[in-house]
Scaffold this active site. Structure first.
Site, short mmCIF file in Angstrom:
data_model
loop_
_atom_site.label_atom_id
_atom_site.label_comp_id
_atom_site.label_asym_id
_atom_site.label_seq_id
_atom_site.Cartn_x
_atom_site.Cartn_y
_atom_site.Cartn_z
N CYS A 10 18.17 -22.91 27.55
CA CYS A 10 16.68 -23.52 28.54
C CYS A 10 16.49 -23.53 29.85
O CYS A 10 17.58 -23.56 30.59
CB CYS A 10 15.80 -24.75 27.66
N ASN A 13 17.53 -28.57 29.43
CA ASN A 13 18.34 -29.09 28.45
C ASN A 13 17.80 -30.19 27.98
O ASN A 13 19.25 -30.98 28.08
CB ASN A 13 20.15 -28.37 28.95
N ARG A 16 13.68 -28.30 24.74
CA ARG A 16 14.56 -27.00 23.83
C ARG A 16 15.43 -26.50 23.44
O ARG A 16 15.63 -27.09 21.87
CB ARG A 16 13.29 -25.06 24.37
N ASP A 127 7.68 -24.06 27.29
CA ASP A 127 8.13 -25.13 28.14
C ASP A 127 7.40 -26.44 27.83
O ASP A 127 6.06 -25.73 28.70
CB ASP A 127 8.05 -24.52 29.68
#
Ligand code: 4NP
Length: 165
Positions: A10, A13, A16, A127
Site C-alpha cells: 500500500c 505500510n 492496509r 486508503d
C-alpha cells in the site's frame, strides 16, 4: 519444494498492507501452510519506515483476533520483484507505482488485491488514513474476504511444499 511468496503493498505500510499481512498470515497458519507460503508487506512511500501499524489499524485487527504488533513498515524495492511470486497492490495508485518498478522479465503476478475478491462493491481497498473508524472496519472486511480468495487461488494453482530460507 514449491514455496509461494506474497507481498502486500500500500502507500504507507501502516494501515492496509499490514492488515493484509496479518490476516493472510493468520489464514495461512490456520490452514497449516506456514511452511509453504511466505507473507510480507511494504509501502510505496517512505514516511513511516520502521513504524508499527497505525493504532486504529492495530485495534480493529486485534478485535478480530489478529496481532499486528510485530510488523514494521518498510519501503518496497525493485529487489522485491526477485523474491515474490505475488505482488498485491491495495489500490490503482499503488499498482501504477509498482508497474514503474517492475522489471521487464518479472514472471510473477502483479495486480490488485480485490481481483481475488468475490464482492462487487469495491475494486480497490480505500486508503483509511485521513478518515474515520468506519474506514478501518471497511479495510478489514475487504481484506479478510479477499484473503480467502487469494488463499484459494494459490491452493488451486500451486503445488505447495516446504520452504527453505
Ligand atoms: P496505508 O495508509 O497506505 O494503508 O498504510 C496510509 C498511511 C499513511 C499515509 C497515507 C496512507 N500518509 O500519508 O502518511
Amino acid at each position: 519444494m514449491n514455496v509461494v511468496s506474497v507481498l502486500f503493498v500500500c502507500l504507507g505500510n501502516i494501515c492496509r498492507s499490514p492488515t493484509a499481512h496479518g490476516v493472510f498470515q493468520g489464514m495461512v497458519d490456520s490452514n497449516g501452510l506456514g511452511n509453504a507460503i511466505r507473507v510480507d508487506s511494504a509501502g510505496t512511500g517512505d514516511w513511516h519506515i520502521g513504524h508499527s501499524p497505525d493504532q486504529r489499524t492495530a485495534e480493529v485487527a486485534a478485535a478480530k483476533g489478529y496481532d499486528l504488533s510485530s510488523l514494521r513498515a518498510r519501503l518496497v524495492t525493485s529487489e522485491d520483484f526477485d523474491s515474490f511470486d505475488y505482488i498485491i497492490a491495495m489500490d490503482s495508485a499503488n499498482l501504477s507505482d509498482l508497474k514503474t518498478m517492475q522489471p521487464a522479465d518479472y514472471t510473477g503476478h502483479l495486480g490488485l488485491f480485490l481481483d481475488f475478491s468475490v464482492q462487487d462493491s469495491h475494486t480497490q481497498v480505500p486508503d483509511p488514513y485521513y478518515g474515520g473508524e468506519d474506514g478501518f472496519e471497511l479495510v478489514f472486511n475487504l481484506v479478510e474476504e479477499a484473503s480467502q480468495g487469494l488463499l484459494q487461488h494459490i491452493q488451486a494453482n500451486h503445488q505447495l511444499g516446504d520452504r527453505h530460507f
